[in-house]
Structure formats: structure tokens, C-alpha cells
Design an enzyme around this catalytic site. Structure first.
Site, PDB file in Angstrom:
ATOM      1  CB  SER A 113      37.047  13.523  -9.453  1.00 18.37           C
ATOM      2  OG  SER A 113      35.968  13.582 -10.339  1.00 18.37           O
TER       3      SER A 113
HETATM    4  N1  SAH Z   1      32.154  12.502  -8.952  1.00 14.86           N
HETATM    5  C1  SAH Z   1      32.551  11.302  -9.623  1.00 14.86           C
HETATM    6  C2  SAH Z   1      33.049  11.652 -11.014  1.00 14.86           C
HETATM    7  C3  SAH Z   1      32.900  10.542 -11.949  1.00 14.86           C
HETATM    8  S1  SAH Z   1      33.345  10.946 -13.614  1.00 14.86           S
HETATM    9  C4  SAH Z   1      33.637  10.553  -8.871  1.00 14.86           C
HETATM   10  O1  SAH Z   1      34.513  11.184  -8.316  1.00 14.86           O
HETATM   11  O2  SAH Z   1      33.626   9.336  -8.877  1.00 14.86           O
HETATM   12  C5  SAH Z   1      31.859  11.646 -14.234  1.00 14.86           C
HETATM   13  C6  SAH Z   1      30.602  10.837 -14.114  1.00 14.86           C
HETATM   14  O3  SAH Z   1      29.566  11.516 -14.821  1.00 14.86           O
HETATM   15  C7  SAH Z   1      30.680   9.448 -14.703  1.00 14.86           C
HETATM   16  O4  SAH Z   1      30.271   8.527 -13.728  1.00 14.86           O
HETATM   17  C8  SAH Z   1      29.702   9.494 -15.871  1.00 14.86           C
HETATM   18  O5  SAH Z   1      29.068   8.268 -16.125  1.00 14.86           O
HETATM   19  C9  SAH Z   1      28.719  10.548 -15.407  1.00 14.86           C
HETATM   20  N2  SAH Z   1      27.969  11.192 -16.477  1.00 14.86           N
HETATM   21  C10 SAH Z   1      28.375  11.459 -17.748  1.00 14.86           C
HETATM   22  N3  SAH Z   1      27.400  12.045 -18.437  1.00 14.86           N
HETATM   23  C11 SAH Z   1      26.334  12.144 -17.594  1.00 14.86           C
HETATM   24  C12 SAH Z   1      25.014  12.673 -17.753  1.00 14.86           C
HETATM   25  N4  SAH Z   1      24.585  13.198 -18.882  1.00 14.86           N
HETATM   26  N5  SAH Z   1      24.207  12.618 -16.664  1.00 14.86           N
HETATM   27  C13 SAH Z   1      24.618  12.085 -15.493  1.00 14.86           C
HETATM   28  N6  SAH Z   1      25.851  11.585 -15.303  1.00 14.86           N
HETATM   29  C14 SAH Z   1      26.703  11.607 -16.345  1.00 14.86           C
END
Ligand code: SAH
Length: 213
Positions: free
Chosen positions: A64
Site C-alpha cells: 500500500s
Molecule cells: N497491507 C498490505 C496490503 C497488501 S494488498 C501491504 O501494504 O503490503 C492487499 C492484500 O490482501 C494482498 O496481499 C492480498 O493477497 C490480500 N487479500 C486479498 N483477499 C484476501 C482475503 N480474502 N483474505 C486475506 N487476504 C486477502
């Protein structure tokens, strides 16, 4: 990997930018000023670690944007006594920010490759969430519920009922809601089945994955 003076300087500039953009929570700013974001980046993109942008990580996901992390963290109004659930561990950067505020952090990731990668990084960095889980965040984490705070770092079309149910009374859920782009929403549980709903700024997140095998 090392935290050098160069990175510390870039991080300071990033914190000033976050302040200019309206982030005022001193604890959030302090923690973001101390966590080396370049540790969480894809090796080829490390030079961009202190730009205020989202960047690709594994499995078509993104780390993010710092402003988004700061914004969600500020809306959480997290205290050191709170138990918090993060949906979407991804790179682990937001997890590290939460861990700078409270030790009671639970985090769930849906993509196995990312889960494994980030698990290794947590070990290397000595970061210890209470639980780092591989699973579907749509289910929350019943075993440790109820939570004081829940933060979802991927976009959902509507608020998952299960997550609202896993909040304590007085607890808060921060989640970006919408299809193509999203509004940041904050739900505060005021009674067993009563919620205050607040709408904040516009963002763009990767989707929360549903029904993934
Ligand atoms: N906080 C993280 C954001 C990553 S983007 C950062 O800054 O790196 C969002 C993340 O949510 C991704 O890694 C994706 O794989 C995860 N995600 C998507 N759907 C999900 C679900 N149903 N349960 C858990 N994680 C999920």
C-alpha cells in the site's frame, strides 16, 4: 538488509509529506518514521521505498501507498491495549506499523506465496504478530474474536457481516468499500447489532479475494 542514513533521511522526508497531506496522529507518524519500508519492497524497487506510491509485490498484489497506510492507521485510533485484526498481510508493512502501536496483532493473508515470503521477513526482522495466518479474511479469525479493531487492506464491494460480528462493542472496522474505486469507511459497533457508519476519502485498492481455492 540494512537501514542506512540515506534511507533514514528519505523516511524523514516522507513523514513531512504525510504531515503536509493531513496526517496528524503523532504515534502513527512516529512509528512510520521508524519502520524501514525498503525491507518490505521487492528488491528491484527498493530505491522507490520512500516515494508515496503503491508498488507491486508478489502474486499480483501491491504494498500500500504510505499515505494510505497512515490514513487507515489514523482512522483506527489504535491504543497499545487493543487487539487488532488485519485482513491482507501482503508485504507485512502495515502489520509492522500496527506492531509499533500494540503487540496484539493478528493478520491474515490469502496468497500462499506472499504468506510464506512475509513469514520469513517477519522472522528476519524479529517482528512477532500474535498470529500470522494463511486463510480467507472474509472469515475473520473467530478463535481470537472479538477484536477492538479490524483493518482491511483490500477492497470489498460491501462490508463483510462476519467482520462486524467479530468486533467488540465500541470496536472499529476500517475498510475500503466499492468496486472500481473505494471510499474508506469506518464502522463503530455501538450495540450487539448496531453500528455507526462514517465515510471518508476516496482510494484505490486491490480487491479482497473471494472463493479462492
Ligand atoms: N497491507 C498490505 C496490503 C497488501 S494488498 C501491504 O501494504 O503490503 C492487499 C492484500 O490482501 C494482498 O496481499 C492480498 O493477497 C490480500 N487479500 C486479498 N483477499 C484476501 C482475503 N480474502 N483474505 C486475506 N487476504 C486477502
Amino acid at each position: 538488509m540494512q537501514d542506512t542514513i540515506k534511507y533514514q533521511g528519505l523516511r524523514k522526508q516522507l513523514i513531512e509529506l504525510l504531515k503536509d497531506k493531513g496526517i496528524i496522529d503523532t504515534k502513527v507518524l512516529e512509528v512510520m518514521g521508524s519502520v524501514p519500508r525498503h525491507f518490505f519492497m521487492d528488491p528491484g524497487l527498493i530505491n522507490f521505498a520512500y516515494e508515496d506510491n503503491a508498488y507491486p509485490i508478489a502474486a499480483d498484489q501491491t504494498i500500500s501507498q504510505p499515505y494510505t497506510v497512515a490514513y487507515q492507521s489514523e482512522l483506527l485510533q489504535l491504543s497499545k491495549f487493543d487487539k487488532v485484526l488485519e485482513i491482507g498481510t501482503g508485504s507485512g508493512y502495515q502489520t509492522a506499523i500496527l506492531l509499533g502501536i500494540t503487540s496484539q496483532v493478528y493478520t491474515v493473508e490469502r496468497q500462499q506465496i506472499l504468506f510464506k515470503k512475509t513469514q520469513l521477513l517477519f522472522q528476519k526482522m524479529g517482528l512477532r504478530p500474535k498470529k500470522h495466518l494463511f486463510g480467507d479474511g472474509y472469515l475473520g479469525y473467530e478463535k481470537a474474536a472479538p477484536f477492538d479493531r479490524i483493518v482491511v487492506t483490500a477492497a470489498a464491494p460491501e462490508v463483510p457481516r462476519v467482520l462486524l460480528n467479530q468486533l467488540k462493542i465500541g470496536g472499529k472496522l476500517i475498510i475500503p468499500l466499492g468496486e472500481k474505486d473505494q471510499f474508506m469507511m469506518r464502522f463503530t459497533k455501538t450495540g450487539p447489532n448496531l453500528f455507526d457508519k462514517e465515510k471518508f476519502g476516496r482510494f484505490r485498492f486491490v480487491p479482497l479475494l473471494e472463493n479462492k481455492n
